[in-house]
Write an enzyme that holds these catalytic residues in place. Structure first.
Site, mmCIF file in Angstrom:
data_model
loop_
_atom_site.group_PDB
_atom_site.id
_atom_site.type_symbol
_atom_site.label_atom_id
_atom_site.label_comp_id
_atom_site.label_asym_id
_atom_site.label_seq_id
_atom_site.Cartn_x
_atom_site.Cartn_y
_atom_site.Cartn_z
ATOM 1 N N GLY A 10 13.040 -18.741 40.380
ATOM 2 C CA GLY A 10 11.641 -18.519 40.021
ATOM 3 C C GLY A 10 10.760 -18.980 41.160
ATOM 4 O O GLY A 10 11.162 -18.932 42.326
ATOM 5 N N CYS A 11 9.571 -19.445 40.845
ATOM 6 C CA CYS A 11 8.656 -19.943 41.879
ATOM 7 C C CYS A 11 9.339 -21.025 42.696
ATOM 8 O O CYS A 11 9.857 -21.994 42.157
ATOM 9 C CB CYS A 11 7.381 -20.482 41.231
ATOM 10 S SG CYS A 11 6.255 -21.249 42.422
ATOM 11 N N TYR A 12 9.308 -20.860 44.000
ATOM 12 C CA TYR A 12 10.056 -21.784 44.845
ATOM 13 C C TYR A 12 9.423 -23.162 44.993
ATOM 14 O O TYR A 12 10.066 -24.096 45.438
ATOM 15 C CB TYR A 12 10.380 -21.185 46.198
ATOM 16 C CG TYR A 12 9.260 -20.547 47.003
ATOM 17 C CD1 TYR A 12 7.947 -20.955 46.951
ATOM 18 C CD2 TYR A 12 9.575 -19.500 47.864
ATOM 19 C CE1 TYR A 12 6.964 -20.353 47.730
ATOM 20 C CE2 TYR A 12 8.602 -18.895 48.643
ATOM 21 C CZ TYR A 12 7.293 -19.328 48.569
ATOM 22 O OH TYR A 12 6.330 -18.734 49.345
#
Length: 170
Positions: A10-12
């Site tokens: 997902g969002c890093y």
């Protein structure tokens, strides 16, 4: 000995913060992996049509934390049955994945098989060799250190817990 693995969850931003707190991890870098656009910018990747996944390059000391334990920690913070969605982030760029550059395939596949026994739904974590990785712009690196309270789909309790994890607990 230092090794490298690439993890998409997902969002890093949250994945990077979490992984940087794992004992034995010596370096993290956020970027984009396995897409078809050369050296993309974040604004391109967030449109979802570059084929890249937001990914964290994780350098770790396998004498401190072996790959199987590192992967178990990573797999705690994602929903491995969610296709192209983690938290509030939806799209191909937010898919989950484990990308390797060394002879790590057997360990990766073994951990994903072990994980599958815990779920009725199929595990959809992409698992394949790293084809390419491009670092994200500097303002994305260590984003949650630079922006306290910034968006993070990884629970803060997990980010704090992992700092003190004992290998026998994993």
């Amino acid at each position: 000995m230092l090794h490298t693995i690439y993890l998409a969850g997902g969002c890093y931003w949250g994945v990077e913060k979490y992984m940087s707190n794992v004992p034995g991890v010596t370096e993290t870098e956020v970027g984009f992996a396995n897409g078809h656009v050369e050296a993309p910018a974040y604004v391109q990747v967030k449109k979802g049509d570059t084929g890249h996944a937001e990914t964290v390059r994780v350098v770790y000391d396998d004498a401190v934390i072996p790959l199987d334990k590192l992967l178990r920690l990573f797999l705690r913070i994602i929903d491995p049955t969610s296709f192209e969605k983690q938290g509030e982030d939806v799209g191909n760029q937010y898919r989950t994945g484990i990308y390797w550059t060394e002879a790590d395939e057997a360990v990766v596949r073994g951990e994903l098989s072990r994980l599958q026994t815990q779920y009725a739904a199929p595990i959809v974590v992409e698992a394949c060799p790293l084809e390419r990785f491009y670092p994200a712009e500097e303002y994305h690196q260590k984003y949650l250190d630079k922006t306290p309270g910034g968006y993070c789909h990884v629970p803060w309790e997990e980010i704090d817990w992992v700092k003190t994890v004992k290998l026998e607990e994993i």
